[in-house]
Design an enzyme around this catalytic site. Structure first.
Site, PDB file in Angstrom:
ATOM      1  N   ASP A   1       1.011  -1.023   0.192  1.00 24.56           N
ATOM      2  CA  ASP A   1       0.335   0.161  -0.103  1.00 24.56           C
ATOM      3  C   ASP A   1       1.212   1.495  -0.316  1.00 24.56           C
ATOM      4  O   ASP A   1       2.240   0.978   0.096  1.00 24.56           O
ATOM      5  CB  ASP A   1      -0.878  -0.237   1.147  1.00 24.56           C
TER       6      ASP A   1
ATOM      7  N   ASP B   1       0.151   4.533   1.478  1.00 25.99           N
ATOM      8  CA  ASP B   1      -0.150   5.671   2.463  1.00 25.99           C
ATOM      9  C   ASP B   1       0.391   5.033   3.797  1.00 25.99           C
ATOM     10  O   ASP B   1      -0.218   4.086   3.919  1.00 25.99           O
ATOM     11  CB  ASP B   1      -1.145   6.108   2.721  1.00 25.99           C
TER      12      ASP B   1
END
Length: 476
Positions: free
Chosen positions: A35, A37
């Site tokens: 991912d 963030d």
């Protein structure tokens, strides 16, 4: 809270350790997924202040909330992740793995609700299963109990608490459900409308770069799946890795719409140009160097052929990133939990170790002495019970004065911990922890005794504590 029995022997836990819930060897992993963030990109605390301020002002200008709210500033250490919010009652609280409310952690606005009031409202401390969010963190029961799981939800919890506080202070009658929805929408506006210039707030990326370079040098395939739009990711990754960051990744997917991405088979992939224009061609393969938008996991698996246990995916959101991957697709999962570093450092302090040692000893004394029913013994046991009760809030305050540790409510694991142990094979404070291990390493969870097993096994001696895993190994 947060006790490793082994800590008592004076061993401290290294905050850069990778902790295992489930045995896993990096030898088997060919493909690493990330991912963006809070996995590759970490942000400074100022970002939360910015999100809070902008969302607060949106409430005032767009949703016509009172001007007086502008007096409220972001409170950085008010909330912790993993709390539940009762939407109808406007209460923020911490719930343990057995669905019990931790008394003393129930807040209306910015103030705690007295225990007797909580017990009266909920007819005890237990939250029935149907009101809780389900296995995947979705609330099936309409709006009742919402769990805040990602790091970006800290400003949202704080804003909710501040507005509740304002309305109560001024005796304004309001509908809590509307407030919850308005705050949620204001926070979403901050994210979606690109008001969040996140690249400015990235604080350290050099370790993410080192991890990606290490994996790439060893011939591992890598992919990125993020809900963020391309220009955000491009700006951030250019800062963290350099302009050529896309050369490291075999597949890059932006605006993936997780968790829908993992479940919804209907959305096809769409190619995006560097300028952000959408192309209309049908996607027959996912090419290196291209950027794709949306899509879904089933299509991703079909186009790449990457199956099951040779994939390790890292994310910070244990529901929307990790639950489906583990349960439906058999991917291996790594949870990134930035709060771990701070909590482990607290647990390593002498004050904490001494308090936990005494708390454990006290519990043992009470357990053994309670069989003696003569008045003198009963008086001593009563004193110990009072002392134990008095110490509990102190152990909570080590971590956070309002809500305590992310991982424990007193001696029980939190609801968050239980989910973590079910959905993540390994967990760590940041992706940089991977730099401490070679890619042949096998992670072994500590075999922690079940309640009916003797705790006196050799691995519970002090030597084995270095790779400590959490005490609660329950697999939901």
């Amino acid at each position: 809270e947060n006790l490793y029995i082994g800590l008592i022997s004076g061993n401290s836990v290294n905050p850069d350790t990778i902790f295992a819930n489930n045995e896993m060897s990096l030898r088997d992993i060919e493909i690493y997924g990330f991912d963006y963030d809070y996995t590759l990109a970490f942000y400074s605390r100022h970002l939360h202040t910015l999100i809070f301020n902008i969302a607060r002002d949106i409430l005032i200008t767009k949703h016509r909330y009172p001007e007086g709210l502008r007096k409220y500033e972001y409170i950085p250490d008010f909330a912790v992740r993993g709390l539940h919010y009762d939407v109808q009652k406007a209460l923020l609280m911490k719930i343990d793995a057995f669905h019990y409310i931790q008394l003393g952690t129930v807040y209306r606005g910015l103030h705690p609700v007295p225990d007797e009031e909580v017990i009266a409202m909920y007819e005890g401390c237990h939250i029935p299963l149907e009101i809780m969010s389900d296995f995947y963190g979705k609330s099936s029961h309409g709006l009742s109990m919402k769990q805040f799981m990602d790091i970006f939800s800290l400003p949202e919890m704080t804003l909710l608490s501040c507005v509740n506080d304002f309305f109560m202070k001024h005796n304004i009658d309001y509908e809590p459900v509307h407030l919850y929805k308005d705050v949620k929408e204001a926070i979403r506006d901050v994210h979606v409308k690109g008001i969040m210039y996140r690249a400015k707030y990235i604080c350290y990326g050099e370790q993410s770069h080192a991890v990606l370079k290490k994996l790439s040098a060893l011939g591992k395939k890598m992919f990125l799946i993020t809900n963020s739009p391309f220009d955000f990711v491009n700006r951030g990754m250019s800062y963290i890795v350099g302009e050529d960051w896309r050369d490291l990744f075999d597949v890059v997917i932006v605006q993936a719409d997780k968790p829908g991405f993992f479940n919804d088979r209907r959305k096809p992939f769409r190619r995006v140009t560097d300028k952000g224009a959408l192309l209309w061609d049908r996607i027959h393969r996912l090419d290196k160097g291209q950027i794709y938008k949306q899509g879904n996991l089933y299509e991703f698996l079909r186009l790449t052929g990457w199956r099951g246990s040779k994939v390790l995916y890292f994310g910070d959101h244990i529901y929307s990133d990790l639950a489906d991957l583990t349960l439906k697709h058999g991917w291996r999962t790594g949870a990134i939990i930035p709060e771990l570093r701070k909590e482990i450092k607290i647990m390593n302090t002498e004050e904490y170790v001494q308090m936990m040692t005494w708390l454990q000893a006290l519990s043992g004394l009470i357990e053994q002495m309670q069989v003696h029913r003569d008045p003198a013994s009963e008086a001593v046991v009563d004193e110990w019970i009072k002392e134990r009760e008095a110490m509990r809030p102190q152990t909570k305050n080590f971590f956070n004065a309002q809500f305590g540790s992310l991982f424990r409510t007193y001696h029980n694991p939190t609801y968050f911990s239980r989910r973590l142990s079910r959905f993540a094979d390994i967990y760590m404070a940041s992706i940089s922890c991977l730099l401490n291990y070679d890619l042949q390493h096998t992670f072994f969870p500590r075999r922690t005794p079940l309640q009916h097993e003797s705790p006196f096994w050799p691995e519970h001696s002090s030597a084995a504590v270095s790779s400590a895993a959490p005490q609660d190994q329950s697999r939901v």
